[in-house]
Write an enzyme that holds these catalytic residues in place. Structure first.
Site, PDB file in Angstrom:
ATOM      1  N   LYS A  14      -0.230   6.127 -12.879  1.00 25.92           N
ATOM      2  CA  LYS A  14      -1.083   6.936 -13.766  1.00 25.92           C
ATOM      3  C   LYS A  14      -0.356   7.249 -15.081  1.00 25.92           C
ATOM      4  O   LYS A  14      -0.911   7.088 -16.158  1.00 25.92           O
ATOM      5  CB  LYS A  14      -1.514   8.241 -13.069  1.00 25.92           C
ATOM      6  CG  LYS A  14      -2.315   8.003 -11.788  1.00 25.92           C
ATOM      7  CD  LYS A  14      -2.786   9.295 -11.146  1.00 25.92           C
ATOM      8  CE  LYS A  14      -1.678  10.205 -10.638  1.00 25.92           C
ATOM      9  NZ  LYS A  14      -0.838   9.608  -9.558  1.00 25.92           N
ATOM     10  N   ARG A  88      -7.648  16.985  -8.279  1.00 30.24           N
ATOM     11  CA  ARG A  88      -6.886  16.479  -7.139  1.00 30.24           C
ATOM     12  C   ARG A  88      -7.482  16.908  -5.806  1.00 30.24           C
ATOM     13  O   ARG A  88      -7.013  16.480  -4.763  1.00 30.24           O
ATOM     14  CB  ARG A  88      -5.458  17.045  -7.234  1.00 30.24           C
ATOM     15  CG  ARG A  88      -4.379  15.988  -7.297  1.00 30.24           C
ATOM     16  CD  ARG A  88      -3.048  16.693  -7.479  1.00 30.24           C
ATOM     17  NE  ARG A  88      -1.957  15.790  -7.262  1.00 30.24           N
ATOM     18  CZ  ARG A  88      -1.267  15.208  -8.233  1.00 30.24           C
ATOM     19  NH1 ARG A  88      -1.585  15.408  -9.487  1.00 30.24           N
ATOM     20  NH2 ARG A  88      -0.257  14.408  -7.929  1.00 30.24           N
ATOM     21  N   ARG A 127      11.876   5.746  -9.633  1.00 23.10           N
ATOM     22  CA  ARG A 127      11.306   6.276 -10.889  1.00 23.10           C
ATOM     23  C   ARG A 127      12.313   7.140 -11.646  1.00 23.10           C
ATOM     24  O   ARG A 127      13.034   7.936 -11.063  1.00 23.10           O
ATOM     25  CB  ARG A 127      10.062   7.110 -10.577  1.00 23.10           C
ATOM     26  CG  ARG A 127       9.575   7.920 -11.768  1.00 23.10           C
ATOM     27  CD  ARG A 127       8.149   8.356 -11.652  1.00 23.10           C
ATOM     28  NE  ARG A 127       7.872   9.271 -10.570  1.00 23.10           N
ATOM     29  CZ  ARG A 127       6.644   9.723 -10.279  1.00 23.10           C
ATOM     30  NH1 ARG A 127       5.609   9.324 -10.977  1.00 23.10           N
ATOM     31  NH2 ARG A 127       6.470  10.553  -9.278  1.00 23.10           N
ATOM     32  N   ARG A 160      12.894  12.638 -10.409  1.00 24.99           N
ATOM     33  CA  ARG A 160      12.203  13.884 -10.076  1.00 24.99           C
ATOM     34  C   ARG A 160      12.662  14.392  -8.720  1.00 24.99           C
ATOM     35  O   ARG A 160      12.873  13.612  -7.803  1.00 24.99           O
ATOM     36  CB  ARG A 160      10.682  13.642 -10.071  1.00 24.99           C
ATOM     37  CG  ARG A 160      10.093  13.809 -11.460  1.00 24.99           C
ATOM     38  CD  ARG A 160       8.671  13.391 -11.567  1.00 24.99           C
ATOM     39  NE  ARG A 160       7.808  13.807 -10.465  1.00 24.99           N
ATOM     40  CZ  ARG A 160       6.503  13.558 -10.421  1.00 24.99           C
ATOM     41  NH1 ARG A 160       5.938  12.917 -11.431  1.00 24.99           N
ATOM     42  NH2 ARG A 160       5.784  13.933  -9.398  1.00 24.99           N
ATOM     43  N   ARG A 171       3.717  13.794   0.261  1.00 25.87           N
ATOM     44  CA  ARG A 171       2.751  13.707  -0.850  1.00 25.87           C
ATOM     45  C   ARG A 171       1.713  12.622  -0.587  1.00 25.87           C
ATOM     46  O   ARG A 171       0.541  12.785  -0.913  1.00 25.87           O
ATOM     47  CB  ARG A 171       3.491  13.439  -2.164  1.00 25.87           C
ATOM     48  CG  ARG A 171       4.170  14.686  -2.715  1.00 25.87           C
ATOM     49  CD  ARG A 171       5.300  14.352  -3.668  1.00 25.87           C
ATOM     50  NE  ARG A 171       4.860  13.639  -4.843  1.00 25.87           N
ATOM     51  CZ  ARG A 171       5.625  12.797  -5.530  1.00 25.87           C
ATOM     52  NH1 ARG A 171       6.873  12.559  -5.146  1.00 25.87           N
ATOM     53  NH2 ARG A 171       5.158  12.200  -6.587  1.00 25.87           N
TER      54      ARG A 171
HETATM   55  P1  ADP Z   1       2.399  12.109  -9.191  1.00 21.15           P
HETATM   56  O1  ADP Z   1       3.085  11.383 -10.293  1.00 21.15           O
HETATM   57  O2  ADP Z   1       3.133  12.024  -7.909  1.00 21.15           O
HETATM   58  O3  ADP Z   1       0.966  11.741  -9.013  1.00 21.15           O
HETATM   59  P2  ADP Z   1       2.143  14.611 -10.727  1.00 21.15           P
HETATM   60  O4  ADP Z   1       3.199  14.603 -11.743  1.00 21.15           O
HETATM   61  O5  ADP Z   1       0.740  14.328 -11.166  1.00 21.15           O
HETATM   62  O6  ADP Z   1       2.538  13.659  -9.506  1.00 21.15           O
HETATM   63  O7  ADP Z   1       2.145  16.020  -9.975  1.00 21.15           O
HETATM   64  C1  ADP Z   1       3.330  16.528  -9.410  1.00 21.15           C
HETATM   65  C2  ADP Z   1       3.002  17.679  -8.482  1.00 21.15           C
HETATM   66  O8  ADP Z   1       2.372  18.730  -9.224  1.00 21.15           O
HETATM   67  C3  ADP Z   1       2.040  17.366  -7.340  1.00 21.15           C
HETATM   68  O9  ADP Z   1       2.701  16.849  -6.191  1.00 21.15           O
HETATM   69  C4  ADP Z   1       1.451  18.760  -7.066  1.00 21.15           C
HETATM   70  O10 ADP Z   1       2.365  19.541  -6.321  1.00 21.15           O
HETATM   71  C5  ADP Z   1       1.375  19.386  -8.447  1.00 21.15           C
HETATM   72  N1  ADP Z   1       0.060  19.168  -9.103  1.00 21.15           N
HETATM   73  C6  ADP Z   1      -0.180  18.405 -10.201  1.00 21.15           C
HETATM   74  N2  ADP Z   1      -1.478  18.437 -10.527  1.00 21.15           N
HETATM   75  C7  ADP Z   1      -2.086  19.247  -9.621  1.00 21.15           C
HETATM   76  C8  ADP Z   1      -3.436  19.669  -9.415  1.00 21.15           C
HETATM   77  N3  ADP Z   1      -4.429  19.250 -10.218  1.00 21.15           N
HETATM   78  N4  ADP Z   1      -3.673  20.487  -8.357  1.00 21.15           N
HETATM   79  C9  ADP Z   1      -2.691  20.909  -7.545  1.00 21.15           C
HETATM   80  N5  ADP Z   1      -1.412  20.549  -7.672  1.00 21.15           N
HETATM   81  C10 ADP Z   1      -1.092  19.721  -8.707  1.00 21.15           C
HETATM   82  P1  ADP Z   2       2.134   8.060 -11.185  1.00 20.34           P
HETATM   83  O1  ADP Z   2       1.993   8.785 -12.500  1.00 20.34           O
HETATM   84  O2  ADP Z   2       0.815   7.541 -10.674  1.00 20.34           O
HETATM   85  O3  ADP Z   2       2.866   8.846 -10.136  1.00 20.34           O
HETATM   86  P2  ADP Z   2       4.063   6.377 -12.645  1.00 20.34           P
HETATM   87  O4  ADP Z   2       3.326   5.855 -13.830  1.00 20.34           O
HETATM   88  O5  ADP Z   2       5.013   7.491 -12.843  1.00 20.34           O
HETATM   89  O6  ADP Z   2       3.005   6.764 -11.455  1.00 20.34           O
HETATM   90  O7  ADP Z   2       4.795   5.141 -11.948  1.00 20.34           O
HETATM   91  C1  ADP Z   2       5.633   5.326 -10.808  1.00 20.34           C
HETATM   92  C2  ADP Z   2       6.828   4.359 -10.906  1.00 20.34           C
HETATM   93  O8  ADP Z   2       6.365   3.018 -10.732  1.00 20.34           O
HETATM   94  C3  ADP Z   2       7.543   4.398 -12.258  1.00 20.34           C
HETATM   95  O9  ADP Z   2       8.928   4.225 -12.028  1.00 20.34           O
HETATM   96  C4  ADP Z   2       6.952   3.189 -13.022  1.00 20.34           C
HETATM   97  O10 ADP Z   2       7.898   2.632 -13.937  1.00 20.34           O
HETATM   98  C5  ADP Z   2       6.666   2.214 -11.877  1.00 20.34           C
HETATM   99  N1  ADP Z   2       5.476   1.391 -12.135  1.00 20.34           N
HETATM  100  C6  ADP Z   2       4.293   1.787 -12.684  1.00 20.34           C
HETATM  101  N2  ADP Z   2       3.442   0.731 -12.765  1.00 20.34           N
HETATM  102  C7  ADP Z   2       4.098  -0.341 -12.241  1.00 20.34           C
HETATM  103  C8  ADP Z   2       3.760  -1.727 -12.056  1.00 20.34           C
HETATM  104  N3  ADP Z   2       2.564  -2.219 -12.378  1.00 20.34           N
HETATM  105  N4  ADP Z   2       4.691  -2.545 -11.473  1.00 20.34           N
HETATM  106  C9  ADP Z   2       5.913  -2.048 -11.110  1.00 20.34           C
HETATM  107  N5  ADP Z   2       6.293  -0.758 -11.274  1.00 20.34           N
HETATM  108  C10 ADP Z   2       5.411   0.084 -11.832  1.00 20.34           C
END
Ligand code: ADP
Ligand code: ADP
Length: 213
Positions: A14, A88, A127, A160, A171
């Protein structure tokens, strides 16, 4: 005001996809980034949120809604948002629908990033994120030119605290339980655009550009 929602499990890409869409004029709104900023500043909300994030648990729906409502209050009418990690839960999705009805907000599409769990675990374990600008890297799949340093602004790259194995497992379980039901919710509204996010960066980026560029 319009918005596109990015839906997908942790690690599906994302944040990475957002970087491409920001270049197309979207304002990136990550509730996760907003919470991590509160944690960094050690505000009362941040102190509470840290406990939940480090256990892989969500913050309450009320907290998530307050962040989004606050943001919309200050927004320009012609702004295009990209919601990353919000909504979410079904409660958040229903409350977003209320905002759509009352605040002149249009939900254009929900991009669903699909990726199998074994790849998600690989991605999250490597990551790295820039502390200053939030740029996302991966130790193997997208390394920075210099170890530990952001290519864009020289900021320090950090893993992270919630990307450790046990928390990742938790998660992913919570995603299946609480967030995956949103797929049916938005399918019924005809808003879902699925993307196979398990492919290379270039292929995912291309698909997104074709649909939303
Ligand atoms: P990811 O990259 O794993 O999808 P995010 O950076 O979007 O994670 O979110 C990190 C953490 O922040 C989540 O695991 C959750 O604990 C909290 N969080 C983020 N957005 C929300 C939301 N809309 N509602 C509840 N918790 C949230
Ligand atoms: P999210 O926000 O959904 O948690 P991220 O964009 O932070 O996901 O991506 C999670 C990890 O996977 C990061 O280290 C990113 O560089 C890697 N990643 C994202 N897209 C790809 C892809 N298409 N192929 C390989 N690695 C990826």
């Amino acid at each position: 005001m319009t918005t596109v929602v990015l839906l997908g499990p942790p690690g599906s890409g994302k944040g990475t996809v957002s970087e491409a869409l920001v270049e197309k004029g979207f304002s990136h709104v990550s509730t996760g980034d907003m919470l991590r900023e509160q944690i960094r500043l050690k505000t009362p909300l941040g102190v509470e949120a840290k406990k939940r994030l480090d256990q892989g648990k969500f913050v309450s729906d009320d907290i998530a809604m307050q962040m989004i409502e606050g943001l919309l209050e200050d927004a320009d009418v012609d702004q295009k948002f990209l919601f990353d990690g919000f909504p979410r839960t079904l409660v958040q999705a229903e409350k977003l629908d209320e905002l759509i009805r009352t605040k002149n907000l249009i939900l254009e599409a929900v991009i669903l990033l699909e990726c199998p769990n074994d790849q998600l675990v690989e991605r999250l374990s490597g990551r790295q994120t820039c502390e200053q600008c939030g740029a996302v890297y991966h130790l193997s799949y997208k390394p920075s030119a210099v170890d530990g340093i952001c290519d864009q602004d020289g900021g320090e790259l950090k893993s992270r605290t919630d990307d450790v194995a046990e928390t990742v497992r938790k998660r992913l379980e919570i995603y299946t339980e609480r967030t995956a039901p949103l797929i049916d919710y938005y399918l019924e509204k005809g808003l879902i655009h699925s993307v196979d996010a398990s492919r290379s960066f270039e292929k995912v980026r291309h698909d997104i550009a074709v649909k939303f560029g």
